[in-house]
Design an enzyme around this catalytic site. Sequence first.
Site, PDB file in Angstrom:
ATOM      1  N   THR A  69       0.827  -1.210   0.000  1.00 19.71           N
ATOM      2  CA  THR A  69       0.000   0.000   0.000  1.00 19.71           C
ATOM      3  C   THR A  69       0.860   1.260   0.000  1.00 19.71           C
ATOM      4  O   THR A  69       1.981   1.262   0.546  1.00 19.71           O
ATOM      5  CB  THR A  69      -0.898  -0.022   1.264  1.00 19.71           C
ATOM      6  OG1 THR A  69      -1.439   1.284   1.466  1.00 19.71           O
ATOM      7  CG2 THR A  69      -0.122  -0.380   2.518  1.00 19.71           C
ATOM      8  N   ASP A  70       0.309   2.352  -0.530  1.00 20.08           N
ATOM      9  CA  ASP A  70       1.013   3.639  -0.467  1.00 20.08           C
ATOM     10  C   ASP A  70       1.094   4.169   0.964  1.00 20.08           C
ATOM     11  O   ASP A  70       1.852   5.097   1.245  1.00 20.08           O
ATOM     12  CB  ASP A  70       0.342   4.679  -1.387  1.00 20.08           C
ATOM     13  CG  ASP A  70      -1.110   4.964  -1.037  1.00 20.08           C
ATOM     14  OD1 ASP A  70      -1.657   4.315  -0.119  1.00 20.08           O
ATOM     15  OD2 ASP A  70      -1.706   5.845  -1.691  1.00 20.08           O
ATOM     16  N   GLU A  71       0.311   3.554   1.883  1.00 26.52           N
ATOM     17  CA  GLU A  71       0.309   4.058   3.265  1.00 26.52           C
ATOM     18  C   GLU A  71       1.657   3.862   3.958  1.00 26.52           C
ATOM     19  O   GLU A  71       1.935   4.492   4.974  1.00 26.52           O
ATOM     20  CB  GLU A  71      -0.829   3.411   4.069  1.00 26.52           C
ATOM     21  CG  GLU A  71      -2.159   3.712   3.416  1.00 26.52           C
ATOM     22  CD  GLU A  71      -3.379   3.368   4.253  1.00 26.52           C
ATOM     23  OE1 GLU A  71      -3.293   3.403   5.487  1.00 26.52           O
ATOM     24  OE2 GLU A  71      -4.418   3.068   3.644  1.00 26.52           O
ATOM     25  N   TYR A  91      -1.262  -0.451  11.069  1.00 26.02           N
ATOM     26  CA  TYR A  91      -1.477  -1.157   9.796  1.00 26.02           C
ATOM     27  C   TYR A  91      -0.342  -0.861   8.828  1.00 26.02           C
ATOM     28  O   TYR A  91       0.298  -1.769   8.286  1.00 26.02           O
ATOM     29  CB  TYR A  91      -2.828  -0.747   9.178  1.00 26.02           C
ATOM     30  CG  TYR A  91      -2.943  -1.066   7.696  1.00 26.02           C
ATOM     31  CD1 TYR A  91      -2.934  -2.382   7.239  1.00 26.02           C
ATOM     32  CD2 TYR A  91      -3.037  -0.044   6.745  1.00 26.02           C
ATOM     33  CE1 TYR A  91      -3.017  -2.679   5.881  1.00 26.02           C
ATOM     34  CE2 TYR A  91      -3.121  -0.333   5.385  1.00 26.02           C
ATOM     35  CZ  TYR A  91      -3.109  -1.649   4.958  1.00 26.02           C
ATOM     36  OH  TYR A  91      -3.181  -1.933   3.611  1.00 26.02           O
ATOM     37  N   LYS A 138       2.655  -3.296   7.232  1.00 20.43           N
ATOM     38  CA  LYS A 138       2.845  -3.500   5.792  1.00 20.43           C
ATOM     39  C   LYS A 138       4.279  -3.109   5.390  1.00 20.43           C
ATOM     40  O   LYS A 138       4.906  -3.784   4.577  1.00 20.43           O
ATOM     41  CB  LYS A 138       1.832  -2.684   4.984  1.00 20.43           C
ATOM     42  CG  LYS A 138       0.396  -3.153   5.089  1.00 20.43           C
ATOM     43  CD  LYS A 138       0.134  -4.555   4.562  1.00 20.43           C
ATOM     44  CE  LYS A 138       0.260  -4.662   3.063  1.00 20.43           C
ATOM     45  NZ  LYS A 138      -0.185  -5.997   2.561  1.00 20.43           N
TER      46      LYS A 138
HETATM   47  P1  NAD Z   1      -9.516  -7.349   2.961  1.00 20.12           P
HETATM   48  O1  NAD Z   1      -9.440  -7.072   4.408  1.00 20.12           O
HETATM   49  O2  NAD Z   1     -10.796  -7.132   2.224  1.00 20.12           O
HETATM   50  O3  NAD Z   1      -9.051  -8.834   2.652  1.00 20.12           O
HETATM   51  C1  NAD Z   1      -8.001  -9.467   3.331  1.00 20.12           C
HETATM   52  C2  NAD Z   1      -8.248 -10.965   3.294  1.00 20.12           C
HETATM   53  O4  NAD Z   1      -7.161 -11.620   3.981  1.00 20.12           O
HETATM   54  C3  NAD Z   1      -9.540 -11.380   4.013  1.00 20.12           C
HETATM   55  O5  NAD Z   1     -10.310 -12.213   3.160  1.00 20.12           O
HETATM   56  C4  NAD Z   1      -9.062 -12.141   5.249  1.00 20.12           C
HETATM   57  O6  NAD Z   1      -9.924 -13.207   5.612  1.00 20.12           O
HETATM   58  C5  NAD Z   1      -7.700 -12.667   4.759  1.00 20.12           C
HETATM   59  N1  NAD Z   1      -6.792 -12.953   5.875  1.00 20.12           N
HETATM   60  C6  NAD Z   1      -6.558 -12.183   6.979  1.00 20.12           C
HETATM   61  N2  NAD Z   1      -5.688 -12.795   7.792  1.00 20.12           N
HETATM   62  C7  NAD Z   1      -5.349 -13.963   7.196  1.00 20.12           C
HETATM   63  C8  NAD Z   1      -4.485 -15.022   7.547  1.00 20.12           C
HETATM   64  N3  NAD Z   1      -3.763 -15.002   8.702  1.00 20.12           N
HETATM   65  N4  NAD Z   1      -4.358 -16.072   6.687  1.00 20.12           N
HETATM   66  C9  NAD Z   1      -5.067 -16.110   5.534  1.00 20.12           C
HETATM   67  N5  NAD Z   1      -5.920 -15.136   5.161  1.00 20.12           N
HETATM   68  C10 NAD Z   1      -6.059 -14.074   5.979  1.00 20.12           C
HETATM   69  O7  NAD Z   1      -8.352  -6.466   2.306  1.00 20.12           O
HETATM   70  P2  NAD Z   1      -8.205  -5.874   0.842  1.00 20.12           P
HETATM   71  O8  NAD Z   1      -8.707  -4.486   0.840  1.00 20.12           O
HETATM   72  O9  NAD Z   1      -8.739  -6.846  -0.132  1.00 20.12           O
HETATM   73  O10 NAD Z   1      -6.620  -5.797   0.741  1.00 20.12           O
HETATM   74  C11 NAD Z   1      -5.878  -6.880   0.189  1.00 20.12           C
HETATM   75  C12 NAD Z   1      -4.402  -6.515   0.178  1.00 20.12           C
HETATM   76  O11 NAD Z   1      -4.209  -5.334  -0.589  1.00 20.12           O
HETATM   77  C13 NAD Z   1      -3.848  -6.223   1.581  1.00 20.12           C
HETATM   78  O12 NAD Z   1      -2.552  -6.764   1.650  1.00 20.12           O
HETATM   79  C14 NAD Z   1      -3.802  -4.701   1.639  1.00 20.12           C
HETATM   80  O13 NAD Z   1      -2.763  -4.264   2.479  1.00 20.12           O
HETATM   81  C15 NAD Z   1      -3.526  -4.359   0.186  1.00 20.12           C
HETATM   82  N6  NAD Z   1      -4.029  -3.040  -0.259  1.00 20.12           N
HETATM   83  C16 NAD Z   1      -5.335  -2.694  -0.080  1.00 20.12           C
HETATM   84  C17 NAD Z   1      -5.791  -1.464  -0.554  1.00 20.12           C
HETATM   85  C18 NAD Z   1      -7.233  -1.054  -0.419  1.00 20.12           C
HETATM   86  O14 NAD Z   1      -7.587   0.101  -0.739  1.00 20.12           O
HETATM   87  N7  NAD Z   1      -8.146  -1.911   0.025  1.00 20.12           N
HETATM   88  C19 NAD Z   1      -4.910  -0.573  -1.186  1.00 20.12           C
HETATM   89  C20 NAD Z   1      -3.570  -0.965  -1.346  1.00 20.12           C
HETATM   90  C21 NAD Z   1      -3.148  -2.200  -0.884  1.00 20.12           C
HETATM   91  P1  TYD Z   2     -10.438   4.095   4.729  1.00 20.79           P
HETATM   92  O1  TYD Z   2     -11.458   3.645   3.737  1.00 20.79           O
HETATM   93  O2  TYD Z   2     -10.448   3.499   6.094  1.00 20.79           O
HETATM   94  O3  TYD Z   2      -9.026   3.912   4.017  1.00 20.79           O
HETATM   95  P2  TYD Z   2      -7.553   4.418   4.500  1.00 20.79           P
HETATM   96  O4  TYD Z   2      -7.598   4.907   5.875  1.00 20.79           O
HETATM   97  O5  TYD Z   2      -6.767   3.162   4.379  1.00 20.79           O
HETATM   98  O6  TYD Z   2      -7.172   5.464   3.507  1.00 20.79           O
HETATM   99  O7  TYD Z   2     -10.560   5.676   4.887  1.00 20.79           O
HETATM  100  C1  TYD Z   2     -10.465   6.506   3.745  1.00 20.79           C
HETATM  101  C2  TYD Z   2     -10.560   7.943   4.237  1.00 20.79           C
HETATM  102  O8  TYD Z   2     -11.873   8.155   4.779  1.00 20.79           O
HETATM  103  C3  TYD Z   2      -9.595   8.262   5.349  1.00 20.79           C
HETATM  104  O9  TYD Z   2      -9.141   9.609   5.190  1.00 20.79           O
HETATM  105  C4  TYD Z   2     -10.442   8.152   6.623  1.00 20.79           C
HETATM  106  C5  TYD Z   2     -11.819   8.571   6.142  1.00 20.79           C
HETATM  107  N1  TYD Z   2     -12.970   7.945   6.851  1.00 20.79           N
HETATM  108  C6  TYD Z   2     -13.987   8.740   7.365  1.00 20.79           C
HETATM  109  O10 TYD Z   2     -13.976   9.968   7.256  1.00 20.79           O
HETATM  110  N2  TYD Z   2     -15.018   8.122   8.004  1.00 20.79           N
HETATM  111  C7  TYD Z   2     -15.081   6.771   8.161  1.00 20.79           C
HETATM  112  O11 TYD Z   2     -16.056   6.267   8.785  1.00 20.79           O
HETATM  113  C8  TYD Z   2     -14.052   5.970   7.602  1.00 20.79           C
HETATM  114  C9  TYD Z   2     -14.073   4.466   7.735  1.00 20.79           C
HETATM  115  C10 TYD Z   2     -12.997   6.595   6.947  1.00 20.79           C
END
Ligand code: NAD
Ligand code: TYD
Length: 339
Positions: free
Chosen positions: A125-127, A150, A154
């Site tokens: 992630t960019d975070e 988090y 990562k």
């Molecule tokens: P998510 O929380 O929807 O999915 C994560 C999955 O991992 C879930 O299905 C969970 O059951 C599984 N999991 C958790 N712990 C586990 C374990 N110990 N063993 C096996 N499976 C396990 O998350 P997401 O949004 O789909 O993100 C997926 C990946 O992409 C993550 O690594 C996250 O850091 C990365 N990512 C997400 C975003 C975003 O905007 N959602 C952006 C950039 C990177």
């Molecule tokens: P989120 O979807 O949790 O993603 P991330 O924190 O990983 O970027 O949040 C996106 C943005 O929205 C972040 O600036 C926090 C804000 N946010 C709210 O304002 N209210 C909420 O209830 C949530 C979950 C997030």
Amino acid sequence: MKVLVTGAAGFIGSNLVHFLAQERPDWQITALDLLTYAGNLKNLSSVLDSKRVSFVKLDIADDKAMRRLFEEGKFDLVFHLAAESHVDRSIMSSFEFVRTNVLGTQVLLDAARAHGVGRFVHISTDEVYGSLGPTGAFVETTPLDPTSPYAASKAASDLMVLAACKTHNFNASVTRCTNNYGPFHFPEKLIPLFITNAMEGKKLPLYGDGMNVRSWLYVTDHCDALLRVAEKGTAGEVYNIGGSEDAELPNREVTFAILDMLGKSRDLIQPVGDRPAHDRRYAIDHSKITRDLGWTPRTPFKVGLEQTVTWYLENRSWWEEIKSGAYLSYYEKNYANRG
Ligand code: NAD
Ligand code: TYD
């Protein structure tokens, strides 16, 4: 080609399995997930009846189980997405973030190396870069400066993957993507939470002044980037993946767009207390992946958001089932002290 996708029942993992099943119909895909609160087998139901996708419920931090799986699976390629992924939950309790994101990644790396996996894509992630001021964008060499547990977990996992490349000549790449949105997104994150709350006539809890900026990428565009990195990326390299310029928006604007699309009043917005150490702005410079692998984000934000809102309107039972039980106690706990 034998492919393992970890975190396959989560948001991006399930979209990736759908994408790969369509784009690479000759691949045998093993979809692995522990089915934590965020994992949902229903996200995979339409692909699991094909013989090309099989599901295993396993914990990536379980060393013995991973070694057995890799011995039997003889995987050529791993997409590693399994993670604890929600910043607010990592603030409430960080233990599972270290266990899954750091230890789990190391267990996978060891099993993959021991069993000769040819290519490993670590999805990050960019975070990990921390927070930006009003201008500029993260490049792959921006120093890591995570602010949430988090993001710190990562960052640690990214470094273990890159260390395996350097120390053991392991063939892995790391991707760092901006915020995704689209179908199957768990309704604790901003976009799916606000769409579903608005549909239910509930308040939309906007943190702080609502001016924190995120860069949004439609999930299928992310999957396209991941496939390119797997097939054409270079070992030991990091690839930033980001949204288009029209998708870099303050949370207030995203909230207005959701309410407008649903024909709901802005009175539903409820300003609430801020998230601790709330990163002000993320923006990604994705020129490296564009130059090296020919990838650019394709879906304009308005189009992607319309598609997403439509998906939540058409799949009400999917999210209504989630927004009950344990979800309610999480919601109560997260929003209770925000005023
Ligand atoms: P998510 O929380 O929807 O999915 C994560 C999955 O991992 C879930 O299905 C969970 O059951 C599984 N999991 C958790 N712990 C586990 C374990 N110990 N063993 C096996 N499976 C396990 O998350 P997401 O949004 O789909 O993100 C997926 C990946 O992409 C993550 O690594 C996250 O850091 C990365 N990512 C997400 C975003 C975003 O905007 N959602 C952006 C950039 C990177
Ligand atoms: P989120 O979807 O949790 O993603 P991330 O924190 O990983 O970027 O949040 C996106 C943005 O929205 C972040 O600036 C926090 C804000 N946010 C709210 O304002 N209210 C909420 O209830 C949530 C979950 C997030």
